[in-house]
Write an enzyme that holds these catalytic residues in place. Structure first.
Site, PDB file in Angstrom:
ATOM      1  N   ASP A  13      41.661  43.880  36.807  1.00 41.89           N
ATOM      2  CA  ASP A  13      42.707  44.561  36.040  1.00 41.89           C
ATOM      3  C   ASP A  13      43.222  45.827  36.724  1.00 41.89           C
ATOM      4  OD1 ASP A  13      42.403  42.620  34.061  1.00 41.89           O
ATOM      5  OD2 ASP A  13      40.850  43.774  33.034  1.00 41.89           O
ATOM      6  N   GLU A  14      43.195  45.828  38.026  1.00 39.75           N
ATOM      7  CA  GLU A  14      43.663  47.005  38.771  1.00 39.75           C
ATOM      8  C   GLU A  14      45.183  47.123  38.719  1.00 39.75           C
ATOM      9  OE1 GLU A  14      41.745  44.615  40.036  1.00 39.75           O
ATOM     10  OE2 GLU A  14      39.879  45.492  40.781  1.00 39.75           O
ATOM     11  N   GLY A  15      45.857  45.979  38.476  1.00 31.71           N
ATOM     12  CA  GLY A  15      47.334  45.977  38.499  1.00 31.71           C
ATOM     13  C   GLY A  15      47.858  45.060  39.593  1.00 31.71           C
ATOM     14  N   LYS A  16      47.066  44.032  39.923  1.00 29.91           N
ATOM     15  CA  LYS A  16      47.425  43.120  41.024  1.00 29.91           C
ATOM     16  C   LYS A  16      48.770  42.445  40.759  1.00 29.91           C
ATOM     17  CE  LYS A  16      43.467  41.085  40.233  1.00 29.91           C
ATOM     18  NZ  LYS A  16      42.825  42.063  39.337  1.00 29.91           N
ATOM     19  N   GLY A  17      48.950  41.971  39.500  1.00 29.39           N
ATOM     20  CA  GLY A  17      50.176  41.244  39.164  1.00 29.39           C
ATOM     21  C   GLY A  17      51.408  42.102  39.414  1.00 29.39           C
ATOM     22  N   GLY A  40      44.364  37.781  33.886  1.00 31.54           N
ATOM     23  CA  GLY A  40      45.557  38.113  33.113  1.00 31.54           C
ATOM     24  C   GLY A  40      46.309  39.130  33.945  1.00 31.54           C
ATOM     25  N   HIS A  41      47.409  38.715  34.562  1.00 29.23           N
ATOM     26  CA  HIS A  41      48.163  39.596  35.457  1.00 29.23           C
ATOM     27  C   HIS A  41      49.482  39.956  34.785  1.00 29.23           C
ATOM     28  CE1 HIS A  41      45.830  37.966  39.206  1.00 29.23           C
ATOM     29  NE2 HIS A  41      45.056  38.510  38.298  1.00 29.23           N
ATOM     30  N   THR A  42      49.652  41.251  34.525  1.00 30.29           N
ATOM     31  CA  THR A  42      50.797  41.706  33.735  1.00 30.29           C
ATOM     32  C   THR A  42      51.924  42.208  34.627  1.00 30.29           C
ATOM     33  OG1 THR A  42      49.124  42.511  32.215  1.00 30.29           O
ATOM     34  CG2 THR A  42      51.393  43.149  31.748  1.00 30.29           C
ATOM     35  N   ARG A 143      28.911  19.220  43.026  1.00 25.28           N
ATOM     36  CA  ARG A 143      29.611  17.999  43.427  1.00 25.28           C
ATOM     37  C   ARG A 143      29.864  17.040  42.271  1.00 25.28           C
ATOM     38  NH1 ARG A 143      25.353  17.580  48.149  1.00 25.28           N
ATOM     39  NH2 ARG A 143      24.129  18.157  46.347  1.00 25.28           N
ATOM     40  N   GLN A 221      40.572  38.769  39.485  1.00 25.55           N
ATOM     41  CA  GLN A 221      39.365  39.569  39.258  1.00 25.55           C
ATOM     42  C   GLN A 221      39.306  40.708  40.292  1.00 25.55           C
ATOM     43  OE1 GLN A 221      38.781  35.789  39.219  1.00 25.55           O
ATOM     44  NE2 GLN A 221      39.648  36.260  37.250  1.00 25.55           N
ATOM     45  N   VAL A 297      43.635  39.073  28.507  1.00 27.22           N
ATOM     46  CA  VAL A 297      43.275  37.703  28.124  1.00 27.22           C
ATOM     47  C   VAL A 297      42.592  37.696  26.765  1.00 27.22           C
ATOM     48  CG1 VAL A 297      41.850  35.696  28.714  1.00 27.22           C
ATOM     49  CG2 VAL A 297      43.042  36.943  30.512  1.00 27.22           C
TER      50      VAL A 297
HETATM   51  P1  GDP Z   1      45.713  42.684  37.007  1.00 26.46           P
HETATM   52  O1  GDP Z   1      44.813  41.738  36.292  1.00 26.46           O
HETATM   53  O2  GDP Z   1      45.056  43.311  38.189  1.00 26.46           O
HETATM   54  O3  GDP Z   1      47.056  42.102  37.342  1.00 26.46           O
HETATM   55  O4  GDP Z   1      45.974  43.888  35.975  1.00 26.46           O
HETATM   56  P2  GDP Z   1      46.312  43.737  34.404  1.00 26.46           P
HETATM   57  O5  GDP Z   1      47.726  43.284  34.261  1.00 26.46           O
HETATM   58  O6  GDP Z   1      45.269  42.970  33.694  1.00 26.46           O
HETATM   59  O7  GDP Z   1      46.122  45.235  33.932  1.00 26.46           O
HETATM   60  C1  GDP Z   1      46.885  46.273  34.423  1.00 26.46           C
HETATM   61  C2  GDP Z   1      47.626  46.920  33.242  1.00 26.46           C
HETATM   62  O8  GDP Z   1      48.147  48.161  33.626  1.00 26.46           O
HETATM   63  C3  GDP Z   1      48.817  46.103  32.767  1.00 26.46           C
HETATM   64  O9  GDP Z   1      48.977  46.312  31.396  1.00 26.46           O
HETATM   65  C4  GDP Z   1      49.967  46.720  33.546  1.00 26.46           C
HETATM   66  O10 GDP Z   1      51.221  46.560  32.884  1.00 26.46           O
HETATM   67  C5  GDP Z   1      49.564  48.163  33.570  1.00 26.46           C
HETATM   68  N1  GDP Z   1      49.990  48.926  34.753  1.00 26.46           N
HETATM   69  C6  GDP Z   1      50.089  48.521  36.041  1.00 26.46           C
HETATM   70  N2  GDP Z   1      50.375  49.574  36.836  1.00 26.46           N
HETATM   71  C7  GDP Z   1      50.440  50.652  36.044  1.00 26.46           C
HETATM   72  C8  GDP Z   1      50.684  52.038  36.272  1.00 26.46           C
HETATM   73  O11 GDP Z   1      50.864  52.497  37.389  1.00 26.46           O
HETATM   74  N3  GDP Z   1      50.661  52.871  35.175  1.00 26.46           N
HETATM   75  C9  GDP Z   1      50.428  52.400  33.913  1.00 26.46           C
HETATM   76  N4  GDP Z   1      50.438  53.283  32.922  1.00 26.46           N
HETATM   77  N5  GDP Z   1      50.215  51.103  33.664  1.00 26.46           N
HETATM   78  C10 GDP Z   1      50.203  50.242  34.712  1.00 26.46           C
HETATM   79  P1  IMO Z   2      42.022  39.838  36.406  1.00 26.68           P
HETATM   80  O1  IMO Z   2      42.486  38.849  37.448  1.00 26.68           O
HETATM   81  C1  IMO Z   2      38.708  41.802  34.390  1.00 26.68           C
HETATM   82  C2  IMO Z   2      35.076  39.422  33.792  1.00 26.68           C
HETATM   83  C3  IMO Z   2      34.713  39.044  32.378  1.00 26.68           C
HETATM   84  C4  IMO Z   2      33.198  38.974  32.515  1.00 26.68           C
HETATM   85  C5  IMO Z   2      33.011  38.396  33.903  1.00 26.68           C
HETATM   86  C6  IMO Z   2      32.764  36.893  33.929  1.00 26.68           C
HETATM   87  O2  IMO Z   2      42.960  39.954  35.257  1.00 26.68           O
HETATM   88  O3  IMO Z   2      41.691  41.140  37.053  1.00 26.68           O
HETATM   89  P2  IMO Z   2      34.348  34.778  33.557  1.00 26.68           P
HETATM   90  O4  IMO Z   2      35.189  34.384  32.392  1.00 26.68           O
HETATM   91  O5  IMO Z   2      35.096  34.962  34.830  1.00 26.68           O
HETATM   92  O6  IMO Z   2      33.139  33.905  33.746  1.00 26.68           O
HETATM   93  O7  IMO Z   2      33.733  36.231  33.150  1.00 26.68           O
HETATM   94  O8  IMO Z   2      34.187  38.700  34.624  1.00 26.68           O
HETATM   95  N1  IMO Z   2      36.456  39.034  34.195  1.00 26.68           N
HETATM   96  C7  IMO Z   2      37.460  39.889  34.346  1.00 26.68           C
HETATM   97  N2  IMO Z   2      37.535  41.214  34.120  1.00 26.68           N
HETATM   98  N3  IMO Z   2      39.777  41.154  34.895  1.00 26.68           N
HETATM   99  C8  IMO Z   2      39.716  39.829  35.158  1.00 26.68           C
HETATM  100  O9  IMO Z   2      40.702  39.172  35.791  1.00 26.68           O
HETATM  101  C9  IMO Z   2      38.543  39.126  34.841  1.00 26.68           C
HETATM  102  N4  IMO Z   2      38.147  37.839  34.948  1.00 26.68           N
HETATM  103  C10 IMO Z   2      36.870  37.792  34.558  1.00 26.68           C
HETATM  104  O10 IMO Z   2      35.132  40.034  31.458  1.00 26.68           O
HETATM  105  O11 IMO Z   2      32.670  40.280  32.522  1.00 26.68           O
HETATM  106 MG    MG Z   3      44.012  41.429  34.370  1.00 28.68          MG
END
Ligand code: GDP
Ligand code: IMO
Ligand code: MG
Length: 422
Positions: A13-17, A40-42, A143, A221, A297
């Protein structure tokens, strides 16, 4: 040409999307290499917001080809939902999204097994997303898996054998389910999948490189959730690190180009497992509130804490990150002081190398820096950065020894500042 890789350096959830979407205009092909709908990539742009789970984040910027690679696990039922939501908002993908024949299928019973294994673990549960990720990768490695390419060859027979094996296992667990209902949406998903081209993605990607096309690999992840290098056993079941792009797409290591490592200005984690810099006070609550830190998610509140440079250095080492991207700087706008963990204290000893096991506790040792107390969200160029933000970035670059090329100051595509451009 080489494949550039963008991946998370923390616990996801670093903000990859968001950043894949921002970088997409510079690429011809965007490809996911591991994970599944646990991701879940936002993405936010032009007042719209989309959350992608299995589909790469390169679908909104022109006619780029997007590929779901062999390292991904795909749930047809969730894929159908995702595709239909996109179609409703005017994004038809059948021409632009291709799926590897070697990607593994998440069966309806994989989700049930995920649930069964989690409840059997009691207090030691991982806190998975419940999407069947672990059981599907388990079947792949043992397998027993079914792949997308199998849909075209004696599929019913293979499906039945797999389901019967799962049902036998489920007898030992206390899980309630309605298999016919699950199968109904799953098989509807299979029909949806068939609208897309199934490809030999390793050939597709390597041919693209041969033809001078630019390819970006999108991770899911984060490094600290990697099956080998993360905080085991509180991890996901795939290789989230750069090497995962080689196995998840069929790209030779020497054909990896830039590795973009992405991190938040602080740190979050969803699910169970160690998190040394976790905050249980109002600072943590403020990060959650301002950063809207709730799982995309599962909706679970994300655990929040200060940036952890011990873990980050480790992640940079494992991935060979060549460029860094700092996200969500704006979330720290109102903090007087910002802390960064530079070492752990474990059994009275100061440790700077990420240890074998964090499960017995590691106390963070912090350096404190002054906050910028400025609204970053409207900043467009590096020249407008407050002095304290520059000091924070300089400090991080000094510690991490890799340049921070992008600073994100808000969720929208436009809220992205490129650094060191000249
Ligand atoms: P991903 O899984 O790495 O793609 O990240 P997520 O989408 O799960 O979580 C990142 C969240 O931070 C999302 O709600 C984005 O809309 C939001 N986001 C991304 N970049 C920034 C930013 O620079 N500032 C803020 N406030 N929100 C951000
Ligand atoms: P994105 O791509 C944050 C975490 C789950 C749990 C562990 C194992 O959006 O960054 P799983 O369902 O993969 O077997 O769960 O990994 N987890 C994530 N946490 N962002 C994700 O994806 C994650 N995908 C799995 O919360 O701790
Ligand atoms: Mg995410």
């Amino acid at each position: 040409m080489k494949v550039d890789v963008l991946l998370g350096l923390q616990w996801g959830d670093e903000g990859k999307g968001k950043v894949v979407d921002v970088l997409t205009p510079g690429y011809d092909v965007i490809s996911r290499f591991q994970g599944g709908p646990n991701a879940g990539h936002t993405l936010e742009f032009e007042g719209q917001k989309f959350v992608l789970r299995s589909i790469p984040s390169g679908i909104f910027q022109g006619d780029k080809i997007n590929v779901i690679g062999n390292g991904v696990v795909l749930d047809p039922a969730l894929f159908k939902e995702e595709i239909e939501a996109l179609e409703k908002s005017g994004h038809a993908l059948t021409e632009r999204l291709k799926i590897s024949k070697k990607a593994h299928l998440i069966l309806p019973t994989h989700r049930l097994l995920d649930q069964a294994y989690e409840s059997a673990k009691g207090t030691g549960k991982i806190g998975t997303t419940g999407k069947g990720i672990g059981p599907t990768y388990t079947d792949k490695v043992s397998r027993n898996g079914l792949r997308v390419g199998d849909i075209l060859h004696n599929f019913d027979e293979k499906y039945k054998a797999a389901i019967n094996r799962h049902l036998d296992i489920l007898k030992h667990y206390n899980v309630e389910y309605d298999l016919p209902a699950l199968e109904k949406s799953w098989f509807a998903g299979i029909e949806k999948l068939k609208e897309f081209e199934f490809i030999d993605s390793e050939h597709f990607i390597n041919n693209a490189l041969k033809n001078e096309k630019k390819v970006l690999a999108e991770g899911a992840q984060g490094t600290m959730l990697d099956i080998d290098f993360g905080s085991y056993p509180f991890v996901t079941s795939s290789n989230t690190v750069c090497a995962g792009a080689c196995t998840g797409l069929g790209v030779a290591p020497r054909n990896i180009g830039d590795v973009y490592g992405i991190f938040k200005a602080y740190c979050t984690r969803v699910g169970s497992g160690p998190f040394p810099t976790e905050l249980f006070d109002e600072d943590g609550d403020l990060m959650r509130k301002i950063g809207f830190e709730f799982g995309s998610v599962t909706g679970r509140p994300r655990r929040c804490g200060w940036i952890d440079l011990v873990a980050l250095k480790y992640a940079i080492m494992i991935n060979g990150a060549t460029q860094l991207i700092m996200m969500k700087g704006d979330v720290l706008d109102s903090f007087d002081t910002i802390k960064a963990c530079v070492a752990y204290r474990i059994d009275g000893e100061e440790v700077e190398d990420f240890p074998f096991d964090l499960n017995d506790g590691a106390e963070p040792i912090y350096v404190e820096l002054p906050g910028w107390r400025t609204d970053l969200s409207t900043i467009k160029t590096e020249d407008e950065f407050p002095e304290e933000l520059n000091a924070y970035l300089d400090f991080l670059e000094q510690e991490l020894q890799v340049p921070i090329k992008i600073v994100s100051v808000g969720p929208d595509r436009e809220q992205t500042v490129f650094r060191h451009e000249n």
